[in-house]
Write an enzyme that holds these catalytic residues in place. Structure first.
Site, short mmCIF file in Angstrom:
data_model
loop_
_atom_site.label_atom_id
_atom_site.label_comp_id
_atom_site.label_asym_id
_atom_site.label_seq_id
_atom_site.Cartn_x
_atom_site.Cartn_y
_atom_site.Cartn_z
N GLY A 163 0.76 -1.24 0.00
CA GLY A 163 0.00 0.00 0.00
C GLY A 163 0.79 1.29 0.00
CD GLU A 222 0.15 -9.36 1.14
OE1 GLU A 222 -0.69 -8.47 0.91
OE2 GLU A 222 -0.16 -10.49 1.56
N PRO A 223 4.59 -5.49 -0.92
CG PRO A 223 6.87 -5.03 -1.21
CD PRO A 223 5.92 -5.98 -0.52
N GLY A 224 3.75 -3.54 -3.80
CA GLY A 224 3.56 -3.60 -5.24
C GLY A 224 4.01 -2.31 -5.89
NE ARG A 225 -0.02 2.66 -6.02
CZ ARG A 225 -1.02 2.70 -6.92
NH1 ARG A 225 -0.85 3.33 -8.06
NH2 ARG A 225 -2.18 2.15 -6.65
NE ARG A 245 -2.38 4.02 -11.21
CZ ARG A 245 -2.20 5.25 -10.78
NH1 ARG A 245 -1.65 6.15 -11.56
NH2 ARG A 245 -2.56 5.59 -9.57
CE1 TYR A 254 -8.47 2.40 -9.52
CE2 TYR A 254 -6.33 2.62 -10.57
CZ TYR A 254 -7.34 1.82 -10.07
OH TYR A 254 -7.20 0.46 -10.11
CB CYS A 286 -14.65 6.75 -29.66
SG CYS A 286 -13.79 6.95 -31.22
CD GLU A 287 -15.39 5.23 -22.98
OE1 GLU A 287 -15.49 5.85 -21.90
OE2 GLU A 287 -15.62 4.03 -23.11
C1 LIG Z 1 -2.94 -4.78 -4.27
C2 LIG Z 1 -2.46 -5.51 -3.07
C3 LIG Z 1 -1.17 -5.30 -2.58
C4 LIG Z 1 -0.22 -4.31 -3.20
O1 LIG Z 1 -0.63 -2.99 -3.05
P1 LIG Z 1 0.36 -1.80 -3.45
O2 LIG Z 1 -0.42 -0.60 -3.15
O3 LIG Z 1 0.64 -1.94 -4.91
O4 LIG Z 1 1.59 -1.94 -2.61
C5 LIG Z 1 -0.76 -6.03 -1.49
N1 LIG Z 1 -1.58 -6.92 -0.89
C6 LIG Z 1 -2.84 -7.15 -1.34
C7 LIG Z 1 -3.68 -8.14 -0.64
C8 LIG Z 1 -3.33 -6.44 -2.42
O5 LIG Z 1 -4.57 -6.65 -2.85
#
Ligand SMILES: *Cc1c(COP(=O)(O)O)cnc(C)c1O
Length: 420
Positions: A240, A275-278, A314, A318, A343-344
């Protein structure tokens, strides 16, 4: 910090000039920097050095390209997956099954079975019935499924409503006030090895306070569970952490986050999962696009680029902001709207923005497009599925092909009764 920068007036990804990629692969195209992925992976890991026993599972949904996963596997990251498809990608990239976490509110029975077959390391349960079904499946195999219970701490993460996941009305996790009773019941099942709890309150968090509040609630829950006689060895703190999208955005750094985690979890005595993503992928990619037209508008001209909402959703989804810069800026500026060909009206990346002056045929990039970019792409308007390129030093490779409309058309059928 990322590895996209001007050299001699030309935007480069590491040592590769972006016009060379446009020339070789065409546009639009996502361009990723290996060095940036590695750096972010290392910075995040280092930030958590003070937090004890830490496991890192990259949230694949942010950017699931198999080459990207290979880079992160090299950096020692496991994977957080939300579908069997993502699990297959993680395994294909060489991530050990034991380092895979399976999250998601709608895992099917079939997916649970597939994940048991693969031997994944952690199931994040979203509801009691899912735990019962998983326990039965595992028991039938003579196994115990490693699991944690995802709790909804009811905090407002202060992010966009569509990516906020930790309020009680959201679909995720079990209500925190029911967690102890549910944990009691689920821990009775032979087929479950219930180790602890998980949370994930949302994405693009710009403030640590909601996270810290959520972690405090989880700390109290861990104490209650232990008081009820449960052994709690693992807590999954989710992902997150936000990233800067605007040049002047100020976000908590991974180091700030790590210090907060160390403080909040000091007396937990558990293994921590993240669980880092972004924060790993966001600034490691750009979307390279060519200006098709500069169309006069009533207030400002429309810069019509060949990337659209189907390539980068995005902004339409968002109201996100993506910085746009010219690949070879002239030094002149213009105030313009930036839009794609779809076309939006929603296919508009910016309105009335001060940008590098561009004309048709010029290249530009949308920055910070490495997370939730290509993975959300579609072929809407029968446009091609956007390709992806990975740069490493002075070399680059296409790591996902452009999928042309004729390939998609070839998978469609006209039934007998409509043939002529
Ligand atoms: C989407 C998600 C993440 C990653 O979120 P980021 O904002 O990209 O770090 C981690 N855990 C779970 C369960 C998610 O759904």
């Amino acid at each position: 910090m990322d590895h996209f920068a001007y050299r001699d007036g030309v935007m480069h990804a590491e040592d590769v000039a972006l016009p060379a990629i446009a020339e070789a692969v065409g546009t639009p195209v996502y361009v990723y920097s290996t060095a940036t992925f590695r750096r972010h992976a290392q910075v995040f890991r280092d930030a958590l050095k003070g937090a004890g026993r830490v496991h890192l599972a990259y949230a694949i949904k942010a950017n699931p390209n198999v080459a990207v996963l290979r880079v992160l596997a090299d950096e020692g990251y496991g994977a957080d997956v939300v579908s069997a498809g993502e699990m297959q990608r993680a395994l294909a990239a060489g991530i050990p099954a034991s380092d895979i976490v399976f999250s998601g509110v709608g895992k099917t029975r079939r997916e649970l079975a597939q994940a048991l077959d693969a031997g994944i390391g952690q199931f994040n349960l979203e509801l009691e019935e899912e735990g019962e079904v998983l326990a039965a499946l595992a028991h039938a195999r003579g196994e115990r499924a490693p699991a944690v219970l995802r709790v909804n701490p009811d905090v407002d993460a202060g992010t966009h409503a569509k990516i906020s996941t930790g309020r009680k009305e959201n679909k995720f996790g079990v209500a925190i006030d029911q967690a102890v009773a549910m944990f009691d019941r689920l821990s009775q099942h032979d087929g479950l090895d219930l180790r602890g709890v998980a949370i994930h309150i949302g994405s693009q968090l710009a403030d640590l306070a909601p996270l810290e509040a959520a972690y405090a609630r989880i700390g109290e829950l861990v104490a209650e569970l232990r008081a009820a006689g449960h052994t709690i060895s693992r807590v999954d703190l989710g992902g997150g952490l936000g990233v800067p999208y605007k040049p002047d955005d100020v976000l908590p750094s991974p180091a700030d986050y790590g210090a907060m985690v160390a403080r909040a979890t000091a007396d937990w005595d558990v293994e921590l999962m993240f669980e880092p993503g972004r924060v790993i992928a966001g600034n490691a990619g750009v979307l390279l696009t060519e200006v098709i037209w500069v169309k006069p508008g009533v207030l400002n001209p429309y810069v019509i680029v060949d990337a659209a909402m189907n390539d980068l959703a995005r902004v339409a989804m968002y109201d996100a902001y993506h910085d746009f810069v010219a690949v070879e800026p002239s030094g002149e500026r213009m105030t313009a709207n930036i839009a794609g060909p779809v076309c939006e009206t929603g296919d508009t990346f910016a309105m009335g923005r001060d940008i590098d002056a561009v004309k048709s045929g010029d290249l530009g990039i949308f920055r910070t497009a490495g997370a939730y970019g290509a993975t959300m792409a579609s072929t809407y308007n029968s446009r091609a599925l956007v390709p992806e390129v990975l740069v490493d030093g002075d070399r680059f490779a296409v790591v996902a092909d452009r999928i042309h409309p004729e390939t998609i058309l070839a998978a469609e059928r006209v039934p007998e009764w409509l043939k002529r």
